[in-house]
Design an enzyme around this catalytic site. Structure first.
Site, PDB file in Angstrom:
ATOM      1  N   ASP A   1      66.373  13.527  65.170  1.00  0.00           N
ATOM      2  CA  ASP A   1      65.827  12.195  64.944  1.00  0.00           C
ATOM      3  C   ASP A   1      64.331  12.151  65.295  1.00  0.00           C
ATOM      4  O   ASP A   1      63.925  12.624  66.353  1.00  0.00           O
ATOM      5  CB  ASP A   1      66.603  11.201  65.822  1.00  0.00           C
ATOM      6  CG  ASP A   1      66.263   9.767  65.533  1.00  0.00           C
ATOM      7  OD1 ASP A   1      66.505   9.321  64.398  1.00  0.00           O
ATOM      8  OD2 ASP A   1      65.754   9.088  66.447  1.00  0.00           O
TER       9      ASP A   1
ATOM     10  N   GLU B   1      63.871  14.957  61.150  1.00  0.00           N
ATOM     11  CA  GLU B   1      63.393  13.715  60.533  1.00  0.00           C
ATOM     12  C   GLU B   1      61.918  13.575  60.892  1.00  0.00           C
ATOM     13  O   GLU B   1      61.565  13.511  62.071  1.00  0.00           O
ATOM     14  CB  GLU B   1      64.186  12.520  61.058  1.00  0.00           C
ATOM     15  CG  GLU B   1      63.762  11.213  60.392  1.00  0.00           C
ATOM     16  CD  GLU B   1      64.335   9.977  61.081  1.00  0.00           C
ATOM     17  OE1 GLU B   1      64.516   8.965  60.387  1.00  0.00           O
ATOM     18  OE2 GLU B   1      64.570  10.012  62.306  1.00  0.00           O
TER      19      GLU B   1
ATOM     20  N   ASP C   1      90.331  -1.492  65.950  1.00  0.00           N
ATOM     21  CA  ASP C   1      89.375  -2.295  66.718  1.00  0.00           C
ATOM     22  C   ASP C   1      88.188  -2.704  65.850  1.00  0.00           C
ATOM     23  O   ASP C   1      87.216  -3.260  66.345  1.00  0.00           O
ATOM     24  CB  ASP C   1      88.901  -1.538  67.966  1.00  0.00           C
ATOM     25  CG  ASP C   1      88.146  -0.250  67.632  1.00  0.00           C
ATOM     26  OD1 ASP C   1      88.063   0.107  66.428  1.00  0.00           O
ATOM     27  OD2 ASP C   1      87.656   0.408  68.569  1.00  0.00           O
TER      28      ASP C   1
ATOM     29  N   ASN D   1      92.247   2.969  65.122  1.00  0.00           N
ATOM     30  CA  ASN D   1      92.911   2.317  66.268  1.00  0.00           C
ATOM     31  C   ASN D   1      92.788   0.798  66.222  1.00  0.00           C
ATOM     32  O   ASN D   1      92.997   0.104  67.217  1.00  0.00           O
ATOM     33  CB  ASN D   1      92.376   2.859  67.591  1.00  0.00           C
ATOM     34  CG  ASN D   1      90.894   2.542  67.790  1.00  0.00           C
ATOM     35  OD1 ASN D   1      90.216   2.125  66.838  1.00  0.00           O
ATOM     36  ND2 ASN D   1      90.403   2.728  68.994  1.00  0.00           N
TER      37      ASN D   1
ATOM     38  N   HIS E   1      71.736   6.486  56.299  1.00  0.00           N
ATOM     39  CA  HIS E   1      72.081   5.298  57.091  1.00  0.00           C
ATOM     40  C   HIS E   1      70.896   4.362  57.287  1.00  0.00           C
ATOM     41  O   HIS E   1      71.080   3.224  57.722  1.00  0.00           O
ATOM     42  CB  HIS E   1      72.616   5.741  58.451  1.00  0.00           C
ATOM     43  CG  HIS E   1      71.586   6.492  59.250  1.00  0.00           C
ATOM     44  ND1 HIS E   1      71.148   7.747  58.888  1.00  0.00           N
ATOM     45  CD2 HIS E   1      70.888   6.154  60.361  1.00  0.00           C
ATOM     46  CE1 HIS E   1      70.232   8.155  59.755  1.00  0.00           C
ATOM     47  NE2 HIS E   1      70.045   7.203  60.656  1.00  0.00           N
ATOM     48  N   ASP E   2      69.679   4.824  56.994  1.00  0.00           N
ATOM     49  CA  ASP E   2      68.467   4.013  57.182  1.00  0.00           C
ATOM     50  C   ASP E   2      67.892   3.485  55.872  1.00  0.00           C
ATOM     51  O   ASP E   2      66.867   2.802  55.882  1.00  0.00           O
ATOM     52  CB  ASP E   2      67.365   4.839  57.868  1.00  0.00           C
ATOM     53  CG  ASP E   2      67.586   4.982  59.363  1.00  0.00           C
ATOM     54  OD1 ASP E   2      68.282   4.136  59.949  1.00  0.00           O
ATOM     55  OD2 ASP E   2      67.053   5.952  59.947  1.00  0.00           O
TER      56      ASP E   2
ATOM     57  N   ASP F   1      85.984   5.707  63.839  1.00  0.00           N
ATOM     58  CA  ASP F   1      86.129   6.602  64.979  1.00  0.00           C
ATOM     59  C   ASP F   1      86.305   8.046  64.523  1.00  0.00           C
ATOM     60  O   ASP F   1      86.408   8.336  63.328  1.00  0.00           O
ATOM     61  CB  ASP F   1      87.304   6.156  65.866  1.00  0.00           C
ATOM     62  CG  ASP F   1      88.541   5.795  65.050  1.00  0.00           C
ATOM     63  OD1 ASP F   1      88.972   6.640  64.242  1.00  0.00           O
ATOM     64  OD2 ASP F   1      89.055   4.671  65.206  1.00  0.00           O
TER      65      ASP F   1
ATOM     66  N   ASP G   1      73.750  14.830  65.382  1.00  0.00           N
ATOM     67  CA  ASP G   1      72.460  14.133  65.401  1.00  0.00           C
ATOM     68  C   ASP G   1      71.872  14.297  66.794  1.00  0.00           C
ATOM     69  O   ASP G   1      72.505  13.931  67.791  1.00  0.00           O
ATOM     70  CB  ASP G   1      72.676  12.651  65.083  1.00  0.00           C
ATOM     71  CG  ASP G   1      71.526  12.053  64.283  1.00  0.00           C
ATOM     72  OD1 ASP G   1      70.379  12.312  64.645  1.00  0.00           O
ATOM     73  OD2 ASP G   1      71.787  11.335  63.301  1.00  0.00           O
TER      74      ASP G   1
ATOM     75  N   ASP H   1      88.458   3.367  60.555  1.00  0.00           N
ATOM     76  CA  ASP H   1      88.989   2.881  61.830  1.00  0.00           C
ATOM     77  C   ASP H   1      90.470   3.253  61.907  1.00  0.00           C
ATOM     78  O   ASP H   1      91.247   2.878  61.025  1.00  0.00           O
ATOM     79  CB  ASP H   1      88.790   1.357  61.895  1.00  0.00           C
ATOM     80  CG  ASP H   1      89.479   0.724  63.090  1.00  0.00           C
ATOM     81  OD1 ASP H   1      89.765   1.447  64.066  1.00  0.00           O
ATOM     82  OD2 ASP H   1      89.739  -0.496  63.039  1.00  0.00           O
TER      83      ASP H   1
END
Length: 562
Positions: free
Chosen positions: A200, A257, A26, A24, A332-333, A30, A99, A22
């Site tokens: 995907d 995938e 928040d 910025n 990520h899964d 990013d 992706d 990150d």
């Protein structure tokens, strides 16, 4: 003869932008955060960065529900930021892979919002709208995220199909206009200079004509539902068309995938003479610890080493000379590999993380490293279900514990600690500072408390760190063609404790030995005698030949004439 391609010799680093860096303040990672760490990625010795979706999205499923394929999600920055990332990466010799999520859109995409207005709308046939069947869903298909794959829409008294979240309506690829729209958006990114696509659930795009009932649906397991909808009748026609109209015109890499794909399916998608995709992500090794009691991925099962060998070796052997493998342990899964297949205790985490990396990276195929894998990040154990953010996890908890009362909340939390996708999604652990150096404010999901012990800053200072080990593996892959292209042969398939195999190419061979236990073992492999080859890499500082210490892994090189 197999033509050699740059993507076969490449190593890919996967970035989940929301959790990377990150800049910025928040609490959300990013694109500028990715730019900030390009030197770190380059130094690791990788060639390609794969970015999880960065398109405009309401974030029901963390960006896999896309509202506009040609805009950048505000959380991640602007198109100027993306252009800068592309320029900066290319200057450093790094490629960028996007992706591509085109089995479904967001229900907030312009096409779907138009489609739901009335039955005569031009976009109605972009999706699957069907009348109720006896007042209920049009068929018995299950969603991958719990419940039915159909959502009722009162305004037109019809249902629409969603194989994932109800905010992810499936596109109708049988409509040629849908396909042309997809090819147009692919060209938009390729003309910008992106270097490929991870696609995907791409093998779900062709649905069975008539959408017949799934005979396995009563069993309730997601893997059964996937096998019914995957690899449909026209999927190869559509991918060949995509290749002809778009991909063949660019020098790019593609990986699809493909849940529920067999090795024979994979050869159809990626065969060297097929003109479809370059490789697929298969899931057979990811399903080895799944529950046998209808709960699918929700379990605490340990993977049997002989079963793992059988799956990995079958993919190596069946595709050899015909198609190309992707090599991955986590993404990520999936849960963190050191927690799932290794030993994440303080005593053995580093050794077993290196062992797992070595075992995978010396196989034939293109290796994928998921952010944090290179420093041995572990699963997280949030105590409260409300600390989890993953839609799949929350839906499963609600269905299994609250609605169906199949198991207790305590048991489900143990399964979540083992199997939740959020294990991979906690912020990248850069240093020991507040929030692991990811952000100066509370992040979108809590940091794994392990960051004081496990972080990039610490690994970069240690020549014996997991990061240093991954860097050495990448250097060796770029140096020895036998690692990339050599044949594969499994040794001792019934050994429950050691995974050993050999690779061979043009008179060179490699012997790879990996102890999957915390025990001291003795192993000898006949043709290699006392393991007298040149030791290329090991996760111990000395070599005791046939004696294997806990989680020891090593590679021996045997040159021509030896």
């Amino acid at each position: 003869m197999m033509k050699k391609n740059w993507w076969q010799e490449a190593v890919v680093y996967q970035i989940y932008p929301r959790s990377f860096q990150d800049t910025n303040n928040d609490g959300i990672g990013d694109l500028r955060g990715v730019i900030q760490h390009l030197d770190y990625i380059k130094n690791l010795g990788v060639d390609v960065i794969w970015l999880n979706p960065i398109y405009s999205s309401p974030n029901d499923d963390n960006g896999y529900d896309i509202a506009d394929y040609r805009k950048i999600m505000q959380d991640f920055g602007t198109m100027d930021d993306f252009n800068q990332l592309l320029i900066s990466a290319h200057k450093k010799g790094l490629k960028i892979m996007m992706d591509l999520v085109v089995n479904h859109t967001s229900d907030e995409h312009h096409w779907f919002m138009e489609s739901r207005k009335n039955k005569d709308n031009k976009y109605r046939d972009y999706y699957f709208w069907r009348d109720p069947r006896e007042g209920k869903e049009p068929n018995n298909w299950k969603s991958n995220f719990s419940g039915s794959a159909w959502q009722y829409d009162k305004s037109t008294d019809q249902y629409y199909m969603h194989l994932f979240s109800k905010k992810q309506p499936d596109l109708n690829w049988d409509n040629s206009e849908v396909r042309q729209e997809v090819y147009g958006l692919m060209k938009f990114w390729l003309d910008k200079g992106v270097d490929g696509f991870r696609m995907d659930v791409i093998n779900l795009i062709s649905k069975k004509p008539g959408l017949p009932d799934d005979p396995n649906a009563s069993q309730g397991a997601v893997e059964d539902a996937m096998s019914w909808v995957a690899n449909g009748p026209k999927v190869h026609d559509y991918l060949k068309e995509m290749n002809r109209k778009v991909l063949s015109k660019y020098d790019v890499m593609t990986v699809g995938e493909t849940p529920a794909a067999s090795t024979q399916d994979a050869i159809k998608y990626t065969g060297f003479n097929r003109q479809e995709l370059e490789m697929v992500f298969q899931f057979e090794h990811m399903g080895l610890d799944w529950s046998k009691n209808g709960l699918g991925k929700w379990s605490t099962n340990k993977v049997s080493l002989t079963a793992l060998k059988e799956v990995m070796s079958r993919w190596q052997n069946d595709l050899d000379g015909k198609a190309w493998n992707s090599l991955y342990w986590n993404n990520h899964d999936q849960p963190r590999v050191v927690s799932r297949f290794g030993n994440d205790s303080k005593e053995y985490r580093v050794r077993s993380a290196k062992m797992l990396g070595l075992l995978l990276h010396f196989m034939q195929g293109t290796p994928y490293i998921y952010q944090g894998e290179e420093i041995g990040m572990t699963n997280v154990k949030f105590e409260d279900i409300h600390e989890y953010k993953d839609l799949e996890t929350l839906n499963a908890y609600n269905e299994i514990v609250k609605e169906n009362k199949q198991i207790s909340a305590g048991d489900m939390m143990r399964y979540i600690h083992h199997s939740s996708r959020d294990n991979a999604r906690t912020p990248m652990q850069w240093n020991q500072n507040v929030n692991a150096g990811f952000s100066t404010v509370d992040p979108w999901i809590k940091v794994n408390p392990s960051y004081k012990l496990i972080n990039v800053e610490k690994d970069l200072k240690d020549p014996n760190s997991i990061y240093s080990f991954y860097k050495k593996m990448n250097e060796l892959r770029h140096k020895y063609s036998v690692i990339v292209y050599g044949d594969y042969e499994l040794l001792d398939p019934e050994d429950e404790k050691v995974f050993a195999y050999k690779r061979s190419l043009d008179g060179q061979s490699l012997l790879i030995v990996a102890n999957f236990t915390s025990e001291e073992l003795t192993r000898s492999y006949n043709e290699y005698g006392d393991m007298a080859g040149k030791l290329l890499l090991s996760n111990y500082s000395d070599d005791q030949k046939t004696k294997l210490r806990p989680y020891e892994a090593k590679v021996y090189y045997y040159g021509k004439g030896k």
